[in-house]
Each structure stands twice: as C-alpha cells, then as structure tokens.
Design a protein around this motif. Sequence first.
Motif, PDB file in Angstrom:
ATOM      1  N   UNK A  75      34.082   6.916  17.904  1.00 42.82           N
ATOM      2  CA  UNK A  75      35.333   7.677  17.938  1.00 42.82           C
ATOM      3  C   UNK A  75      36.536   6.752  17.760  1.00 42.82           C
ATOM      4  N   UNK A  76      36.465   5.592  18.397  1.00 49.69           N
ATOM      5  CA  UNK A  76      37.566   4.638  18.286  1.00 49.69           C
ATOM      6  C   UNK A  76      37.695   4.130  16.861  1.00 49.69           C
ATOM      7  N   UNK A  77      36.556   3.857  16.203  1.00 49.68           N
ATOM      8  CA  UNK A  77      36.610   3.354  14.832  1.00 49.68           C
ATOM      9  C   UNK A  77      37.201   4.382  13.875  1.00 49.68           C
ATOM     10  N   UNK A  78      37.056   5.673  14.206  1.00 47.86           N
ATOM     11  CA  UNK A  78      37.612   6.738  13.373  1.00 47.86           C
ATOM     12  C   UNK A  78      39.047   7.075  13.760  1.00 47.86           C
ATOM     13  N   UNK A  79      39.529   6.497  14.827  1.00 49.04           N
ATOM     14  CA  UNK A  79      40.890   6.780  15.270  1.00 49.04           C
ATOM     15  C   UNK A  79      41.026   8.050  16.069  1.00 49.04           C
ATOM     16  N   UNK A  80      39.897   8.606  16.527  1.00 45.44           N
ATOM     17  CA  UNK A  80      39.960   9.852  17.281  1.00 45.44           C
ATOM     18  C   UNK A  80      40.469   9.628  18.696  1.00 45.44           C
ATOM     19  N   UNK A  81      40.069   8.504  19.300  1.00 43.13           N
ATOM     20  CA  UNK A  81      40.528   8.174  20.636  1.00 43.13           C
ATOM     21  C   UNK A  81      40.687   6.661  20.722  1.00 43.13           C
TER      22      UNK A  81
END
Length: 335
Positions: free
Chosen positions: A20-26
């Motif tokens: 999620x962090x790598x996708x910028x979601x959180x």
Amino acid sequence: MLIGEVARRSGVSARMLRHYESLGLVRPTGRNDVGYREYSGADVRRIFHIESLRSLGLTLREVGRALDDPGFSPSELVDDLVRRTRERIASETELLTRLSRIDAAGPEGWEGVLRTVALLQALGSSSPGTRQRAALSSVGEAPVPVRALVDAVLSERDPVVAGALRWALAQAGGGLVLLAGGLAAPEAEVRARAVQAIAEVPGDTATALLREALADPDPVVRGHAAPALGARGVDDAVPVLIEMVAEEVRDVDAADALGALAAAPEAAERIAAGLVARLADGTLAPSARRRLTQALADIPGATASHALAELARDEDRGVALTAGYVLGLRGGEGG
C-alpha cells in the motif's frame, strides 16, 4: 504504532501494508529514532477505509481515487460495481449450470466429458443448423442431461429446431417435471413451447398437465393443449376447440380433433350442441360462421344433421352452400 502492531490490529499483513505504501495509498506519518515506520491513528483509519472499499470489489487504483479525489462520484462507482457484480454472477451461474449438466450426464472419462461439453455448446449456438444437429446427435452419441434439453426446448424460437429438440427430449425420457415448470413461466411463448413438448409425451401425467394448460389465459397456449387432448380422447377440450374454430386459431387442427372426439355417440351430440350454440351468437363474423358450419360436417348424429338442415337455408349464402353440400354428402339427413 509500528508496522507489526498495525498488522495485528488491522488484520492486514505487513507485506500488504508495504505494498500500500509503495502505491501511495497510505504513508506512515513518521519514523522513530531507529528508522522504523510509525503509523498514526489517522493512518490506521485510512487502512480500514482501504480494506472496506476493497471488500466492495474496488481495485486498488479505484480505492486511491475514492479516497484522494475530491471530485470523485461514489454513486457512479457503485452503479459500475453493481453492473460488474451482476455480470460476474451471471457468468458464474452459467458456469455452474454447465457443470451441473455435465455432472448429471455422468460421462465416463475425459472423452465423455468433452463430448458432453461439445453438445452443450452446440445447443447454445447462434446457428439453427448447429442446434438442430446437436439435438439429433444427442440421442445415442453422448448423454445430454434432460434439464439441458428442456431448457433448450423452452427457449428455442426456430420451429424446425424446436421439433428436433422435442423429439430428442421424448427419446431421453420426457422431463415432465421440468416441463411442468415451463407451464408457470410468465412468458406465454415459453408456456406454449412447454405444452408442445408435453403433448409428445404419452401417459396420464402428461394428460393432466395438458388439462391444466386448457385454463391458460393465452389463446395460443390453449390452442396447443386442446388438440393434443382431443387426440387423447379428452372431451374437456371441446369448448376450447370450438372457440379455436370460431377464432381461426389452428382451426383445421381443432376441427379434426372435434371430429375424432365425435366418434363416441354421446360426445358427438355434445359437440354438435356446442357448435350450434356458438353459431347462435349474433356477433360472429360471417367467416367464423362458415368455419363452424364446416366443423359440423365431421360430427355424426341427429343434432348435427338438423343444424345443417337449418343452416342450408341461412341468409349467408356461403354458410347455406356449405351446409347444403355437407348434407348432400350425408345423404340429406335432417331434412
């Protein structure tokens, strides 16, 4: 909170949180003294929001848009999700139906499975010729579940293919229980197809179902049931058969069925009386009166003969000529 604790509390694995962090979601709000990620209460709430949206079937890209785009329209996305879900359910239902039919056929080995699959696909083809060949080859070549044949019979619009399917269904054992369900269909055309198939199955159970169809609100459905019952010697069909003659709904078949039923003297008198009563309706069109007069030709007995004698003097020349001709064939009875 560190990532391990967030994973335990949220039920989302540490690996997925990193994704999620790598996708910028959180994004963790910070790092501690030794460089580990630290999640705030707001971060954890966002993770729960992500999981909630994913449970609705959103892709991660759609989740990101939903959470970050101020102009995002939830109603539009929900409508799209409803459409996609319905398509998926329809696809999976079709697959389940196909698998159930294959299982019901009880094929032996993969060759049998493949033959059954090929026949089922052919029955669903857009080509009438392919569907007809599949119906004809379903007898003996590879077992096809009765339910599949019933479904095909009830949906087939091509009359030639429908005939082949009804024949195949009769060879397979009739499927009366399933066809009975077709009699309850909301579409009249489906009920009519069910009646046509039931008519080709002998026995008391089929006759009982045809009797039920006599009460159908659609004249076409009744028009298939009544001649079939007439051929089985069931005189309950007489009122419907007389109406078919008057309304020119398969009137030739109806007249033939009345003639067959009239082989019994008592039935002949009842049929003649019914035809005479219908002829007495002052609202009948001349063409209907002529058809009813023609139907009297095949009904033996005094009632029919007396009626024809009266009709030979009818003010409608067509009716009079028809009655006179029939009386001549009967040797002038009733004069």
